[in-house]
Design an enzyme around this catalytic site. Structure first.
Site, PDB file in Angstrom:
ATOM      1  N   ASP A   1       0.878  -1.156   0.000  1.00 54.10           N
ATOM      2  CA  ASP A   1       0.000   0.000   0.000  1.00 54.10           C
ATOM      3  C   ASP A   1       0.931   1.226   0.000  1.00 54.10           C
ATOM      4  OD1 ASP A   1      -2.358   1.604   0.440  1.00 54.10           O
ATOM      5  OD2 ASP A   1      -1.669   1.825   2.507  1.00 54.10           O
TER       6      ASP A   1
ATOM      7  N   ASP B   1      -6.572  -1.697   5.036  1.00 45.73           N
ATOM      8  CA  ASP B   1      -6.180  -2.784   4.142  1.00 45.73           C
ATOM      9  C   ASP B   1      -6.470  -4.174   4.690  1.00 45.73           C
ATOM     10  OD1 ASP B   1      -5.046  -0.946   2.234  1.00 45.73           O
ATOM     11  OD2 ASP B   1      -3.390  -0.692   3.618  1.00 45.73           O
TER      12      ASP B   1
ATOM     13  N   ASP C   1      -1.034  -0.658   6.090  1.00 44.98           N
ATOM     14  CA  ASP C   1      -1.091  -0.052   7.425  1.00 44.98           C
ATOM     15  C   ASP C   1      -2.060  -0.796   8.335  1.00 44.98           C
ATOM     16  OD1 ASP C   1      -3.164   2.848   6.565  1.00 44.98           O
ATOM     17  OD2 ASP C   1      -3.546   0.717   6.460  1.00 44.98           O
TER      18      ASP C   1
END
Length: 621
Positions: free
Chosen positions: A321, A518, A514
């Site tokens: 991410d 996610d 994080d």
């Protein structure tokens, strides 16, 4: 050494002295048998008890049964010194293994010695120590210098330095002041802190970490499960094999009209039993994983189980991410481009004009200005929705906003092609430049990608909801191979699904996020890694591995630790099985005696355990 280990050491010394002493005495017959039974029972009474319990509970085939049968058989054949020596060396190996496991557990216990014993609550001007479990959310607790922060909370008073090394593996202390959120397990080093709790003790970071470490041993790897199943079938097979070796050859010799030599064949069978004991495998493989999890924890990497360590070692694809993972997730002024007035003056005008806004952009400008805001200098503030702000600063008109604001005011401006948010500035009706605000990269992000490539990672991919221009720029700066932008959370899951179908079955895909936004992707990937997610329930629940700080370099470190651990596991498997098979063949042929059998059992176990302990030492990987 603990009390039990010290007691065993005394038994070993006493038995060894008695064996040496009795071996030199010129005696035979029942007297010699009786004397040798003394050291035998001193060193082996607990093994005999365990073997008897196993038979009584119909769980016959274990190492205690093998040792009991082999040593009693040797003594009955008249090989008193060998029978007692086998039991002695077996117990030496067990002591060594107990010490090694204890050391490994102590290392993890010392590392995770973060469970607070009490919390301080101020009552009538005095501090009272209470059980952390009794402290409710919203209670103000006092943490004095040298004490652990017992519960997650927000500092409401005080300034101090916190030692977070037990949590993150980082030796550098962190500053803490009023308004900062602190997590349990940190050690307060200097000032007195008053903290308002935001979680109950059971939900605090320290409790979640300890729960993870305690439960990690329950999630076994394929290697551990293989060894458990192997030992379950292997032990009865070798017992029946030894029985066959003791009786079939002598019977065949009798049929052929030759001397049966019962004693020799029974001795071979007993030697075969000693050699066959699977201690090295049964002990060293779980110990390797246990030490690997401990070594990883020491470096700030929490692994939920040995199965995840094994999967991580096979990782070939790493998907990231962007925001909060490779970037800091905090908007900051990254550039000031001025015309006639200075950088400082341009920032001053921008910060004062934006002083009444709570927007993150406004806060970034005020932070970059770095001085107290005097609101008396600002008048006529007008916020133009979706455009920016106009105001008068010291009586001079100031406009701060995007290109739409400049067009609205009829001020010609310079186009900016930098990646980030551009704040155009006009002072007294004249364009004076622009300020660039962007989400900056984490300090080690670029180095982390380079280290992953050095570690042999086949493909690095970045997924983000940001615009293509921003995503491409960040990926280019970091050296990430593929980037997919403007994705919704569901799109990220779909993209990970695509990547999972591209790789081979043996290759594994790790997703690094994080842990808050996610969670679906962390769960879908072969291995989910949460970055900087201490205190995040979503991260701890969804991820398989939690990095206890936000340093991206820990990703390659975690992969190297996993690979070292698996490498040592396979070394022990090949070494132990190889030596066993060789010595079993030699024992069956009558070439290996009881002393070689002792090496094949105890010696191999000690070597395997020593090798397993190497997984604790991962600092320089």
């Amino acid at each position: 050494m603990n009390k039990k280990q010290k007691k065993m050491l005394i038994r070993i010394i006493v038995a060894a002295v008695l064996i040496v002493l009795f071996s030199k005495l010129p005696i035979d017959g029942y007297v010699r048998f009786g004397l040798f039974m003394i050291p035998y029972l001193v060193i082996g009474y607990d093994i005999l008890q365990k073997a008897f319990k196993g038979i009584r509970n119909k769980q016959v085939f274990d190492e205690n049964f093998l040792m009991a049968v082999a040593t009693v058989g040797a003594i009955l054949l008249g090989d008193y010194s060998e029978g007692v020596a086998v039991m002695l060396f077996y117990q030496i190996g067990e002591l060594f293994q107990s010490y090694a496991v204890g050391k490994s557990r102590r290392n993890i216990s010392e590392l995770m010695d973060i469970r607070p014993d009490y919390a301080n609550i101020e009552v009538d001007g005095k501090l009272e120590q209470v059980d952390p479990d009794e402290v409710e959310i919203g209670t103000v607790i006092v943490v004095q210098p040298g004490e652990k922060v017992p519960i997650d909370g927000v500092i409401i008073d005080g300034v101090s330095i916190l030692n977070t090394s037990a949590l993150t593996g980082e030796s550098l202390p962190r500053d803490a002041k009023a308004g900062d959120e602190v997590i349990s397990g940190c050690i307060n080093m200097t000032g007195v802190l008053k903290i308002r709790t935001i979680r109950e003790f059971g939900e605090s970071t320290v409790s979640k970490i300890l729960e993870l470490v305690e439960n990690s041993s329950s999630r076994k790897s394929k290697s551990e499960n293989f060894i458990s199943k192997f030992a379950k079938y292997y032990t009865p097979v070798v017992c029946y094999g030894a029985l066959a070796l003791a009786f079939i050859p002598p019977i065949v010799l009798l049929i052929m009209g030759k001397p049966a030599m019962w004693g020799d064949w029974i001795y071979r069978a007993l030697t075969f039993l000693v050699i066959s004991c699977p201690c090295a495998l049964v002990i060293s493989i779980p110990l390797s994983f246990f030490a690997g999890i401990g070594g990883a924890s020491n470096q700030g990497v929490l692994v939920k189980g040995s199965n995840y360590l094994e999967t991580l070692a096979q990782t070939s694809y790493v998907v990231f991410d962007k925001t909060g993972t490779m970037t800091q997730g905090v908007f900051e002024v990254s550039g000031v481009h001025h015309n006639e007035i200075s950088d400082e003056k341009l920032l001053e005008y921008a910060a004062l004009a934006e002083c009444s806004s709570s927007h993150p952009i406004s806060k970034s400008l005020q932070k970059a200005y770095g001085k107290p805001i005097d609101r008396n200098r600002v008048t006529d503030i007008e916020e133009v929705s979706g455009n920016g702000v106009t105001a008068k600063v010291d009586g001079i008109s100031v406009a701060a906003g995007n290109a739409k604001l400049m067009k609205r005011l009829g001020i010609s401006y310079q186009e900016c092609h930098h990646v980030g948010t551009v704040i155009h500035m006009a002072v007294d009706g004249k364009y004076e430049g622009h300020i660039l605000i962007s989400d900056i990269l984490k300090p080690h992000a670029k180095e982390a990608i380079a280290e992953l490539k050095k570690a042999g990672i086949k493909k690095t991919v970045m997924l983000t909801g940001d615009s293509k221009r921003v995503a491409d720029q960040v990926a280019k700066e970091l050296g990430i191979g593929e980037v997919y932008s403007e994705l919704l959370p569901a799109d990220k899951v779909s993209k990970v699904e695509e990547l999972l179908h591209q790789k081979s079955e043996k290759e594994k895909l790790a997703f690094v996020g994080d842990g808050i936004n996610d969670a679906p992707v962390l769960s879908r990937a072969d291995i989910g890694i949460a970055m900087g997610a201490l205190g995040s329930d979503a991260a701890i629940e969804a991820a398989d591995i939690v990095l206890m700080d936000d340093d991206p370099l820990k990703i390659s470190k975690a992969i190297k630790i996993a690979r070292k651990c698996i490498h040592i596991v396979y070394e022990n498997i090949y070494f132990a099985i190889g030596i066993k098979i060789l010595c079993l063949i030699l024992g069956a042929l009558g070439i290996a005696n009881m002393w070689m059998a002792i090496f094949a059992d105890v010696g191999v176990m000690i070597i395997a355990v020593l090798n397993a302990i190497r997984t604790l030492f991962v600092k320089n990987l």
